[in-house]
Each structure stands twice: as C-alpha cells, then as structure tokens.
Design a protein around this motif. Structure first.
Motif, mmCIF file in Angstrom:
data_model
loop_
_atom_site.group_PDB
_atom_site.id
_atom_site.type_symbol
_atom_site.label_atom_id
_atom_site.label_comp_id
_atom_site.label_asym_id
_atom_site.label_seq_id
_atom_site.Cartn_x
_atom_site.Cartn_y
_atom_site.Cartn_z
ATOM 1 N N VAL A 81 0.696 -1.057 -0.091
ATOM 2 C CA VAL A 81 0.185 -0.053 -0.072
ATOM 3 C C VAL A 81 0.839 1.071 -0.014
ATOM 4 O O VAL A 81 1.885 1.395 0.752
ATOM 5 N N GLU A 82 0.572 2.076 -0.815
ATOM 6 C CA GLU A 82 1.450 3.446 -0.876
ATOM 7 C C GLU A 82 0.763 4.517 0.036
ATOM 8 O O GLU A 82 -0.399 4.331 0.549
ATOM 9 N N HIS A 83 1.682 5.349 0.595
ATOM 10 C CA HIS A 83 1.295 6.240 1.483
ATOM 11 C C HIS A 83 0.020 7.124 1.212
ATOM 12 O O HIS A 83 0.052 7.586 0.096
ATOM 13 N N GLY A 84 -0.982 7.126 1.989
ATOM 14 C CA GLY A 84 -2.043 8.018 1.767
ATOM 15 C C GLY A 84 -3.055 7.462 0.789
ATOM 16 O O GLY A 84 -3.624 8.430 0.094
ATOM 17 N N THR A 85 -3.272 6.212 1.077
ATOM 18 C CA THR A 85 -4.041 5.365 -0.014
ATOM 19 C C THR A 85 -5.639 5.386 0.408
ATOM 20 O O THR A 85 -5.714 4.865 1.748
#
Length: 314
Positions: free
Chosen positions: A129-133
C-alpha cells in the motif's frame, strides 16, 4: 468497538513507524478496537525515521456482504490462501487515491487511482500500500458469484458504466439505515456480476439490480432530501436519467410514484404512532401542503389521514 453515526464499526489507529514495537502496538490497538469483527491481515510496517502510520476503516455489513471505506499509509502484508484471511471471498478494491499492488507467484497487479481490482482471495496474495491510499473495499462470498474460468483476478477502469453503478451503490450501502438487508445484499451481488460480465448501464439484464439500488438510495434520502427527483437519483447512481426510467418501466410504478408510495407509508405509520398533526406530517414527508397530502393519502389508503390519526387512540 467505536461506531460512526450510522452504527457502523470504525477502526482509527495511528502508531509511529520508528517505534521498536510499532507492529505490536498496531496489532494491540486493532484488537482492542475491532476484536474478532474485523480480523487483522498479516502485515508489517516499514521502518521509517519520520511520520506515523495511520489506518482508518469504516465498515458496513449487509448479511454476508462486507463494505469498507479504507485509508492506509505505507505498509506491506499478505492476505488469503494459507493465511486464512477471508479466503472464501472475492475482494474488490476501488482505489480513489494512492495505490495498491497485489502479487502472487504468477501475477503482479498495480491498482492506481481510478482503477479497481477484483481478486479471488482463496490464493495467497502479497500486497503493498502506498502512503495516503484511500479505497473502497467490497467483499462478497465466492459461492454466490460466476467468475470466468481460470481467472484469479481482474483489473478495470472505474469509469465504465457497470463500475460506476456498483461503486455508487456500495457507497450508498455505507449510509444505509433501516433498508431491506436481503434486497440490498442481492442488488450488490447482481451489480457486481454485471461488472464482471461487462454489461453496460442500460442493459436490460441489469435493470432489476438497478431498481434495487435506486430503492435503497431512496430509503436513505426520504427524510433529508426534499428535492429528491429522478434526476438526483440517476446522478447518485452514475446512470443516465433514461436508463433509470427504463429500469423502472417493468415495475408498474414510476420512480417518483415509488418515492410517493414510500413517503405515504411512512406518514401512515407516524399518524398511528405519534401525536404529530396532519400538517406536520405532510411537511415532514415533503408534500406541498396538507391538502395535497390528504388527497394522496385518501386515494392510496381509502381513509382520511385525520381519521387514521384519530384511530391510534382507539
């Protein structure tokens, strides 16, 4: 477990990435907030020197259909397969912001903003998961669905008519109060099947599910939206006004006819169970005035609303 204003469970956790026991703190808070209701998937936080990790999940269950509004910062993990995490489900992520990445030995599926991914969760999937998803997750029982043979995952653009309709319906489900759970659940499965089968929004095969989705939306907005109209309903469901009217053509009642019918039924219930006057109830259910309300009520139920209200004390 914390609840939102609709009574849906909420997870809201923040822990520092750099803490020596960040993963332990995360698991501890998750268990304290969610218990067994929302099982924590096996995942681990990367060791970063700055920032904190936040995860926020709002969860709604409609019988065996589960919907989550998810926010997550950067993390890695696994789900499905031998991990036993909702392995008997088909899971769909609608990515609104940020990105997910799902991997098996044979597949590598990036799911950026504006994309969706449908996965059979009986396989072991690694995820990133990418940051701020921010994503909407839909989990359905695999036994209820028809997926293409030998297909383990599907990726698609969220702009297609079936995807827009399903997402609008799922978002509405997150706000549902007292609507018919079985109807809502079945509509969700039908709309999902329409997405997988590649049906378009005005395909007659999709009309029953569209009608169910529209009725669920109407139930949630009867009180709060005096401007409720076919146009606003169609816009909320991401379909054309023509498609909505065509879907209702097989119902022997128009869209606004259904709205009026439900408002009258609610009004009748309140006349028999409250001390509100006919004028107050007419205004509450968005009738132009008590005269219009009285005519509609008498035409539908064969009795004057004043007489209906008087009967509550008999």
């Amino acid at each position: 477990m914390p609840l939102d204003t609709h009574g849906h469970p909420v997870i809201d956790i923040t822990v520092p990435y750099y803490h020596d026991k960040a993963n332990h703190l995360l698991a501890e808070q998750w268990l304290a907030q969610a218990g067994d209701l929302v099982p924590i998937p096996p995942f681990a936080l990367p060791r970063l020197d700055r920032r904190s990790y936040s995860v926020r999940i709002r969860r709604a269950a409609v019988l065996d259909v589960v919907i989550e509004n998810q926010y997550s910062d950067a993390t890695l993990g696994s789900t499905g397969g031998s991990h036993g995490h909702i392995a008997d489900r088909v899971v769909t992520h609608f990515t609104l912001r940020g990105s997910w990445r799902f991997r098996t030995e044979r597949e590598d599926i990036p799911v950026g903003p504006g994309r969706l991914c449908v996965r059979k969760n009986d396989l072991p999937w690694d995820f990133e998961v990418e940051h701020g998803t921010h994503a909407i997750m839909l989990s359905l029982p695999i036994r209820e669905l028809r997926l293409p043979a030998r297909t383990t995952a599907l990726g698609a653009d969220m702009s297609s008519p079936p995807a827009r309709l399903l997402l609008a319906h799922v978002r509405t489900c997150l706000e549902l109060g007292g609507s018919d759970a079985a109807t809502t659940r079945n509509a969700t499965i039908e709309l999902f099947q329409g997405l997988v089968d590649g049906q378009v929004g005005d395909d007659p095969q999709l009309h029953p599910a569209l009608v169910r989705a529209a009725k669920g939306l109407i139930e949630t907005r009867l009180l709060v939206d005096p401007g409720l109209s076919p146009k606003t309903i169609a816009a909320a469901l991401n379909v054309s006004l023509r498609t909505l009217h065509r879907a209702f053509s097989g119902e022997q009642i128009s869209v606004m006819g259904y709205v009026r019918e439900r408002r009258l039924e609610r009004a009748r219930s309140e006349l028999m169970s409250t001390t509100w006057t006919v004028s107050e109830i007419a205004a509450r259910w968005n009738f132009a005035d008590s005269s219009h309300f009285t005519k509609a009520f008498k035409r539908t139920f064969g009795v004057n609303p004043a007489r209906q209200g008087a009967s509550r004390g008999e």
